[in-house]
Design a protein around this motif. Structure first.
Motif, PDB file in Angstrom:
ATOM      1  N   THR A   1       1.170  -1.306  -0.186  1.00 30.73           N
ATOM      2  CA  THR A   1      -0.128  -0.150   0.081  1.00 30.73           C
ATOM      3  C   THR A   1       0.797   1.319   0.235  1.00 30.73           C
ATOM      4  N   GLN A  19       7.332  10.982   6.027  1.00 28.94           N
ATOM      5  CA  GLN A  19       7.489   9.642   5.881  1.00 28.94           C
ATOM      6  C   GLN A  19       6.466   8.929   4.855  1.00 28.94           C
ATOM      7  N   TYR A  20       7.033   7.726   4.253  1.00 29.51           N
ATOM      8  CA  TYR A  20       6.095   7.841   3.381  1.00 29.51           C
ATOM      9  C   TYR A  20       6.545   6.257   3.232  1.00 29.51           C
ATOM     10  N   ASN A  21       5.790   5.390   2.069  1.00 32.89           N
ATOM     11  CA  ASN A  21       5.615   3.950   2.460  1.00 32.89           C
ATOM     12  C   ASN A  21       5.614   3.928   0.482  1.00 32.89           C
ATOM     13  N   PRO A  23       5.227   0.703  -2.271  1.00 31.66           N
ATOM     14  CA  PRO A  23       5.366  -0.713  -3.174  1.00 31.66           C
ATOM     15  C   PRO A  23       6.893  -1.390  -3.758  1.00 31.66           C
ATOM     16  N   LYS A  24       7.342  -2.500  -3.513  1.00 30.38           N
ATOM     17  CA  LYS A  24       8.626  -2.339  -3.573  1.00 30.38           C
ATOM     18  C   LYS A  24       8.632  -2.242  -5.903  1.00 30.38           C
ATOM     19  N   HIS A  25       7.006  -2.539  -6.124  1.00 28.08           N
ATOM     20  CA  HIS A  25       6.886  -2.385  -7.838  1.00 28.08           C
ATOM     21  C   HIS A  25       6.443  -1.501  -8.160  1.00 28.08           C
ATOM     22  N   GLN A  48      13.799   5.245  -2.387  1.00 26.64           N
ATOM     23  CA  GLN A  48      13.870   3.871  -1.338  1.00 26.64           C
ATOM     24  C   GLN A  48      12.319   3.275  -1.288  1.00 26.64           C
ATOM     25  N   ARG A  49      12.450   1.922  -1.680  1.00 27.93           N
ATOM     26  CA  ARG A  49      10.701   1.439  -1.656  1.00 27.93           C
ATOM     27  C   ARG A  49      10.681   0.829  -0.261  1.00 27.93           C
ATOM     28  N   GLY A  50       9.535   0.387  -0.057  1.00 21.53           N
ATOM     29  CA  GLY A  50       8.993   0.194   1.388  1.00 21.53           C
ATOM     30  C   GLY A  50       9.032   1.518   1.958  1.00 21.53           C
ATOM     31  N   LEU A  51       9.272   1.761   2.990  1.00 22.72           N
ATOM     32  CA  LEU A  51       9.304   2.645   4.417  1.00 22.72           C
ATOM     33  C   LEU A  51      10.324   3.669   4.334  1.00 22.72           C
ATOM     34  N   GLY A  52      10.420   5.006   4.315  1.00 25.55           N
ATOM     35  CA  GLY A  52      11.501   5.815   3.904  1.00 25.55           C
ATOM     36  C   GLY A  52      11.035   7.331   4.259  1.00 25.55           C
TER      37      GLY A  52
END
Length: 85
Positions: A1, A19-21, A23-25, A48-52
């Motif tokens: 998400t 902060q943000y999230n 997805p890897k795709h 950066q993917r995932g949490l950043g």
């Protein structure tokens, strides 16, 4: 998400963190900053993917209200407001 968090602290006087999230795709992602009049101030590419997180420094902005928008693959995901004291 995909998630865009509210900046902390808000309002801020020296610096604030967003902060943000993402997805890897996901393809391209960026946070776009606007002033109170809706004028684009700055774009920050998010590699950066995932949490950043990114840090915004008050020295880069004059006092006032701003908005920031997270876009992923050209789609607007969310917009939040922040206040620079």
């Amino acid at each position: 998400t995909v998630v865009l968090e509210q900046n902390v602290p808000n309002p801020f006087s020296s610096q604030t963190t967003i902060q943000y999230n993402i997805p890897k795709h996901a393809g391209t992602a960026k946070i776009i900053f606007y002033d109170a009049a809706g004028k684009l101030i700055k774009e920050v590419s998010l590699n950066q993917r995932g949490l950043g997180k990114i840090t915004v420094f008050a020295s880069d902005l004059s006092s006032g209200a701003y908005s920031y928008t997270l876009t992923v693959d050209g789609r607007i995901i969310n917009t939040k407001q922040m206040i620079r004291q």
